[in-house]
Design an enzyme around this catalytic site. Structure first.
Site, PDB file in Angstrom:
ATOM      1  N   LYS A 191      15.322  24.417  19.677  1.00  0.00           N
ATOM      2  CA  LYS A 191      14.958  25.481  20.642  1.00  0.00           C
ATOM      3  C   LYS A 191      13.677  26.208  20.261  1.00  0.00           C
ATOM      4  O   LYS A 191      13.006  26.775  21.119  1.00  0.00           O
ATOM      5  CB  LYS A 191      16.115  26.454  20.851  1.00  0.00           C
ATOM      6  CG  LYS A 191      16.619  27.177  19.588  1.00  0.00           C
ATOM      7  CD  LYS A 191      15.849  28.404  19.202  1.00  0.00           C
ATOM      8  CE  LYS A 191      16.248  28.914  17.848  1.00  0.00           C
ATOM      9  NZ  LYS A 191      15.440  30.024  17.344  1.00  0.00           N
ATOM     10  N   THR A 248      15.737  32.988  22.459  1.00  0.00           N
ATOM     11  CA  THR A 248      14.452  32.730  21.798  1.00  0.00           C
ATOM     12  C   THR A 248      13.342  32.551  22.838  1.00  0.00           C
ATOM     13  O   THR A 248      12.196  32.922  22.590  1.00  0.00           O
ATOM     14  CB  THR A 248      14.558  31.507  20.854  1.00  0.00           C
ATOM     15  OG1 THR A 248      15.812  31.564  20.182  1.00  0.00           O
ATOM     16  CG2 THR A 248      13.480  31.497  19.810  1.00  0.00           C
TER      17      THR A 248
END
Ligand SMILES: NC(=O)c1ccc[n+]([C@@H]2O[C@H](COP(=O)([O-])OP(=O)(O)OC[C@H]3O[C@@H](n4cnc5c(N)ncnc54)[C@H](O)[C@@H]3O)[C@@H](O)[C@H]2O)c1
Ligand SMILES: O=P(O)(O)OC[C@H](O)CO
Length: 341
Positions: A191, A248
């Site tokens: 990610k 994120t």
């Protein structure tokens, strides 16, 4: 239940500090190992980490230490919060001290030369140790400020998961368990790359539709890769997959997002990383992931696009043009083709 022996946290950065505090708040004696004696002394005197998580008070039960051998000897349960570039070189010289220990990696990266995840390196260095990982939507500052947070401990070793849940579960921190160590760890590493792209898109003034498209196509792409590598795609629907991807890619508190934002403002990669002054694992992950995807033949257009901008001299506009004009694809293609139904 309080652990009989102190718990070790290896790493003096923001996440190591946040996790050390959580453990101490739960009544455990903590040895936080860091390489820099000046930093350790500053924490001892001021009860604050001078460089990371400024303004966060460090609990009296966290003892900053610099003797790694002594720390590993004193503790059975060790949380490893070192950058992926340092984990092997720090721990390999102490391999024999790790036998029988419970080692839990908090590090979200992939080793450049071997494409190994951090728990795979731990396993290689210390085959007699018991290994787990902790991963999820866990921005260090929010954890330290007691924002309500959830995470995942993953290991084939159920007792390890239970012990980690017991020591870390608290008023503001909830720990879920999983037996899919590989999937949980891979989600955390992948990610970071997409957070760079998301930060870049925001700096360029792109809209909410774009952000949503990016996050959703990132999930498709990382899951497609994970399935190719033998992971269970269902893990990517959990906290350590889509959960961590959302936080994120959405938060200016993420260092990977900040690197992307700086790139979007026109900074070079070198300047963006220097300005950050902390670890942004996504930059290294991007390099190894692009090469691996090519090697195994997995279609990862976002990874390829970012790589082309950062390392192949393509402009952002060229890459956007390529991505938007690519042949039409099916929306959710990664579960039905995986064999997991
Ligand atoms: N910060 C977060 O929000 C967060 C959350 C979850 C996971 N993580 C992961 O935790 C890992 C560590 O990140 P962080 O945020 O604590 O990093 P950081 O940039 O805040 O700090 C890194 C720390 O590692 C130390 N270090 C660097 N090289 C070293 C070496 N060779 N030997 C010993 N120490 C060394 C630095 O001195 C510093 O104390 C990363 O993989 C990151 O992805 C971070
Ligand atoms: O600050 P980042 O980008 O390293 O992200 C931190 C955590 O991994 C978020 O869960």
């Amino acid at each position: 239940m309080t652990e009989q022996r102190p718990i070790a946290v290896l790493g003096g950065g923001s996440f190591g500090t946040a996790v050390a505090n959580l453990l101490a708040e739960n009544g455990h004696a903590v040895r936080q190992w860091m390489r820099d004696p000046e930093q350790a002394e500053a924490i001892r005197v001021h009860r604050e980490n001078p460089r990371y998580l400024k303004g966060i008070k460090i609990h009296p039960a966290v003892e900053p230490v610099t003797d790694l051998l002594e720390t590993l000897t004193a503790c059975d349960l060790c949380f490893v919060a070192l950058p992926s570039s340092a984990l092997r070189s720090v721990l390999a010289p102490h391999a024999e001290r790790l036998a029988g220990k419970l080692l839990v990696s908090l590090t979200k990266g992939i080793e450049a030369q071997t494409f190994k995840l951090m728990s795979e390196i731990l396993e290689e260095i210390a085959p007699q140790a018991r290994i787990g990982v902790l991963s999820g939507p866990n921005l260090a500052r929010e954890v330290a400020e007691h924002a309500l947070t959830a995470t995942v401990v993953a290991s084939e070793d159920e007792e390890l998961c239970e012990r980690v849940q017991a020591v870390l579960h608290g008023r503001t921190f909830r720990v879920y368990a999983s037996s899919d160590r590989f999937g949980v760890e891979l989600g955390g590493a992948l990610k970071n790359v997409y957070a760079i792209i998301a930060g870049m898109a925001v700096a360029l003034g792109m809209g909410e539709n774009t952000k949503s498209m990016l996050i959703t196509r990132a999930l498709a792409e990382m899951t497609r890769f994970a399935v190719n590598q033998g992971a269970n795609p269902m893990t990517f629907l959990g906290l350590a997959g889509v959960g961590d991807l959302i936080v994120t890619c959405s938060s200016p508190k993420s260092r990977n997002y900040q690197v992307g934002f700086a790139l979007g403002q026109g900074l070079s990669l070198e300047d963006a990383v220097t300005r950050l002054g902390e670890v942004a694992e996504g930059v290294n992950t991007l390099k190894v992931l692009k090469a691996k995807a090519q090697e195994v033949g997995v279609y990862m257009p976002l990874v390829a696009g970012l790589h082309a901008i950062l390392f192949e001299g393509r402009t952002l506009n060229q890459v956007i043009e390529l991505l938007m004009r690519a042949e039409p694809k099916t929306d959710v293609d990664f579960i039905s083709t995986s064999g997991f139904n």
